[in-house]
Design a protein around this motif. Structure first.
Motif: not given
Lengths: 255, 143
Positions: B43-52, B57-61
């Motif tokens: 989850h920490v890794y996932e939310t860190s994708n907002i930096l991209r 963010w949408d790709d990861f979500l």
């Protein structure tokens, strides 16, 4: 009297005719010479009152006298004959073959104890840990210095610890404990239950000493209340209960 | 088998056979704890994708919108509910609550600490976790 004798005579053949056989599988392992354990199998006749220890002694008497097993009292008092019987820690003298409800009885040395040979294991660590928690009444005064020759207790005060005084140090609880399977430094349910036995004793004044001993990284906090220790205790000591009460003292939930 | 310890290690620790529902609850508690730790890290890794940025963010979500992603989230729901329910039971037990009273034992020595209150707590946690997982499946797969 004649009728009683007659009844006994009539029953005797029936009792003999109910004799069955069980396949007894005994784990053989000598740390001095073997790399791994192996099982030897024996077909043993048994009656409904035959214990696993009697079956093992039957093997020693008639088939292989070299089977190593520790036993003494044969009445669940000395705590010597603990072993894994069909995968569960039990006293061999206290377990009847008929109650296992199986045609195969497998006996192995207890888990979490070093094996001396076959079914006999070393108890040094168990006794060391038991000694570590100071299993005796600690007081500042002594009988010699006091006029009072007895430390009186009410029946209610005795009830607080008498259950835990039944421990025979057989080691079954330590063998069943899942924490001891991965942490050999863990104090273990036997010693912790005995710590509670003395902490709950109204005569004892050594609570702070004992609580300091068990309040460490391999002490009481490694217990996760799986309860297996209590399920295998042959004397109804219920170590899991004592451990939770001890933890209650340390957390301030109990006085 | 080792000469010195004869400890079964993790293999023996995770074996729940022959020790009742309490030992199964112990095993599930460990597994769900590890699972939730893994989820926390993910989850920490996932939310860190907002930096991209929004695209990243949408790709990861989008990964969580797949069948595999839904199954993963259903498992997380189950782990979370069981760990919470059983955790409350264990915390109360650790404080000495609901573990019975010391008494002279009578044969066949049924342990008072393994009483019906704790069994109800364990079964309730399992049932609640199953119900939450079913609700989660209904929401995620029922679209």
């Amino acid at each position: 009297m004649a009728q009683v004798s007659s009844t006994a005579d009539e029953q005797a053949p029936n009792l003999l005719s109910t004799s069955k056989s069980v396949l007894l599988k005994i784990s053989r392992f000598n740390p001095e010479s073997d790399d791994s354990s192996k099982f030897m199998e024996f077909s043993i006749p048994y009656q409904k009152w035959t214990t696993v220890l009697e079956a093992i002694l039957d093997v020693k008497k008639h088939f292989d006298h070299s089977v190593a097993v520790r036993y003494s009292c044969r009445q669940a008092t000395c705590g010597s004959c603990g072993m894994l019987i069909n995968g569960k820690p039990r006293l061999a003298c206290f377990t009847k073959i008929s109650e296992l409800d199986s045609d195969v009885v497998t006996v192995e040395p207890m888990n979490n104890f070093p094996v001396i040979r076959d079914l006999a294991v070393r108890f040094e660590k168990l006794f060391d840990k038991h000694q570590k928690i100071k299993p005796y009444v600690i007081r500042d005064d002594t009988e010699l210095e006091s006029d009072q020759r007895e430390f009186l207790q009410s029946p209610e005060e005795v009830e607080q610890y008498i259950q835990f005084a039944n421990c025979i140090k057989c080691g079954l609880c330590n063998s069943a404990c899942p924490t001891m399977a991965t942490d050999s430094s863990f104090v273990g349910p036997q010693a912790l239950a005995q710590a509670y036995r003395y902490v709950a004793d109204s005569r004892d004044k050594g609570n702070d000493d004992r609580l300091n001993i068990i309040d460490e990284s391999h002490g009481i906090w490694r217990c996760h209340f799986a309860g297996s220790c209590s399920q295998v205790c042959p004397k109804g000591v219920d170590p899991a209960m004592g451990i939770q009460f001890l933890r209650g003292y340390l957390l301030g939930f109990r006085n | 088998m080792t000469k010195d310890e004869n400890n079964g290690g993790i293999k023996r620790m995770v074996n729940p056979n022959r020790f009742g529902i309490e030992r199964i609850a112990y095993l599930l508690m460990r597994l769900t704890g590890l699972g939730l730790l893994g989820y926390f890290i993910a989850h920490v890794y996932e939310t860190s994708n907002i930096l991209r940025g929004r695209m990243g963010w949408d790709d990861f979500l989008a990964m969580t919108q797949t069948t595999e992603g839904h199954i993963f989230l259903v498992l997380v729901i189950g782990m979370c509910v069981f760990h919470t329910g059983n955790g409350i039971r264990i915390m109360l037990g650790h404080g000495g609550v609901g573990v019975g009273k010391p008494a002279r034992p009578d044969y066949p020595y049924d342990p008072a600490s393994q009483n019906y209150r704790h069994k109800i707590g364990i079964y309730s946690s399992i049932v609640l976790a199953a119900a939450a997982m079913m609700y989660g499946m209904a929401v995620m797969f029922g679209e």
